[in-house]
Design a protein around this motif. Structure first.
Motif: not given
Length: 526
Positions: A151, A155, A272-273, A280-281, A289-291
């Motif tokens: 994104d 975050t 997440i923001s 999202r996660h 895990r990424e955002d």
């Protein structure tokens, strides 16, 4: 009103600098064939026929959007390149002294595209070129995959989100500013800085969390029942979500005493923001895990051309790879060989694609035994026609009728496992193993058998499936794993533009040209 091509300022860059621009490049191709690729009538429906001042010609804006997506530039960087880079001037048909235009026009152009009846027309235009060339004729393989796209925002932690959500309500809901000033005291919400506490003091942090949650609940209570417009209702809804997703009553509290703590769990669809509430996660694996979002791709593996793309939030069953796959294949004609990893191995998708006549090379997920190193589902003889299941020890039991939401069936070995010599390799249940048989079991079992034993299946999968990774690498190169915009729709448009630009570059490398009003490939001779 749609703009028309104006006389270039000074000599045309392509005429003067043709020898400086590499032959066979996207710049040279657009300089020669830009008007054929993006004729004015292709964008006529996006503009009022007679009203308003003439805008910048849409074919010029579309050309800049393609080059911008190809090189991963911001609006300001793209316009700067258009002003100072001879290659961009030549590709866009400008003169040496043309100043370009204001970067905000690219934003307006993307908005016009998004609101039009064909928001992905640039991608569709390039896809039409692909069809005319016949480059995919006889190439009936499609590889499906997804890539995490990061994104464009930072975050936020729970405290930052609560403060930002309360501030948003104060800005967007009439009268909310007065309520915040009078009733919300955990933080000075007019202060743009962080709360002034000792951040290494756990008690101070706990008191701040309790105060912020109490402020949020107080504000929501005061606004309950009000008639709000769309923006205000969205701000209130986001505050309610933030106030509930990450917190829980403190030990020994039910929340009525105002004591809260950050929850010791992660909500499955966690925002997440507050800046980009749709990000999202995303878990690509248990460890990674990424955002951001997921970009879903369909690629012809031999040429590397994108046949379809889609961007979706990274969580939720409706956004899973198996749920998006039918959309990626919706415009295909005729049976295909579909190559995909285990993320696309859902039974319903396999059944639908098989019924459509496609040949599937979708890697089945590994079965997990109830006991480490023990028997899996495939070690049982499951006869769905006779409604029986026979275990490795030779015990046969009946299959139950389909039941429940997922129409599952059960084979119950109660009373047969206690004295079985294979018990320790089969189950840890004291009463005996219960086997769950899901719909399309026979189809999934046959797929697992084929993947494990068929050399032709294995050879094709090893040869063609990894080729999609090349297309993914092209997609995220030059820093393009980081998305430039906020929200699903804006980034979905960007993904289509990026794929269109990469497809165009690939076609140019294959010898794309325009002859006799037809797009054709004339391979260059080395």
């Amino acid at each position: 009103m749609m703009g028309r091509r104006r006389a270039p300022a000074g000599p045309e860059a392509w005429v003067v600098c043709r020898e400086l621009i590499p032959a066979g490049s996207v710049f040279a191709f657009l300089a020669e064939h830009r008007r054929a690729l993006f004729p004015p009538q292709a964008f006529a429906d996006m503009y009022a026929p007679v009203n308003g001042r003439p805008s910048v010609p849409p074919d010029l804006l579309a050309t800049v959007v393609v080059l911008q997506a190809l090189h991963g530039l911001s609006d300001e960087e793209a316009v700067a390149a258009l002003r100072f880079d001879l290659r961009w001037k030549a590709a866009c048909g400008l003169g040496l002294y043309d100043q370009g235009f204001d970067p905000s026009l690219l934003t307006y152009f993307r908005r016009r595209l998004a609101r039009s009846s064909r928001p992905d027309r640039i991608f569709e235009t390039v896809r039409t070129v692909i069809e005319q060339t016949g480059v995919l004729a006889g190439r009936n393989r499609r590889a499906l995959d997804s890539a995490v796209l990061l994104d464009a925002v930072a975050t936020q932690d729970t405290i930052t989100q609560l403060i930002a959500a309360i501030r948003r309500v104060a800005r967007q809901v009439p009268g909310a500013t007065a309520i915040v000033a009078a009733r919300c005291h955990a933080h000075d919400y007019a202060d743009p800085g962080k709360p002034r506490i000792a951040w290494d003091d756990e008690q101070a942090k706990a008191a701040l969390v309790s105060g912020l949650v109490t402020d949020a609940l107080t504000l929501l209570d005061q606004l309950a029942g009000r008639d709000l417009d769309e923006a205000a209702a969205g701000a209130v809804g986001l505050l309610a979500l933030i106030a509930g997703q990450d917190v829980e009553p403190a030990d020994g509290s039910d929340g009525t005493d105002g004591r809260w703590r950050i929850a010791r769990r992660t909500a499955p669809d966690r925002v997440i923001s507050t800046v980009d509430p749709e990000a999202r996660h995303i878990h690509k694996s248990a460890q990674q895990r990424e955002d951001g979002y997921k970009g879903h791709l369909a690629v012809e593996p031999e040429t590397g051309l994108f046949t379809a793309v889609a961007l979706r939030p990274g969580v939720g069953a409706q956004h899973h790879e198996a749920a998006v796959a039918p959309d990626l294949l919706a415009d295909e004609r005729g049976p295909l060989q579909i190559l995909a990893d285990a993320a696309y191995a859902a039974a319903e998708l396999r059944a639908d694609l098989t019924a459509a006549g496609h040949r599937l090379l979708i890697k089945p997920p590994a079965l997990k035994p109830a006991v480490v190193g023990g028997f899996t589902l495939d070690d049982f003889v499951i006869d769905t026609g006779a409604d029986t299941v026979t275990c490795p020890a030779g015990h046969t039991v009946p299959l139950s009728a389909p039941a429940g939401r997922y129409q599952q069936r059960r084979a119950t070995f109660t009373g047969l496992c206690a004295d079985c010599p294979l018990h320790d390799r089969c189950t840890t249940a004291k009463t005996g193993r219960i086997l769950t048989i899901r719909p399309h079991h026979d189809l999934q079992a046959a797929a697992r058998h084929q993947a494990a034993t068929d050399p032709a299946w294995q050879d094709d999968y090893r040869r063609w499936r990894p080729m999609v990774e090349r297309a993914v690498a092209w997609l995220v190169a030059r820093g393009n794993r980081r998305l430039p915009y906020r929200g699903t729709h804006a980034n979905d448009r960007w993904l289509h533009h990026r794929a269109a630009a990469l497809n165009l570059r690939r076609l140019v490398n294959l010898g794309l040209t325009y002859l006799n009003n037809t797009w054709t490939l004339i391979p260059t001779i080395p």
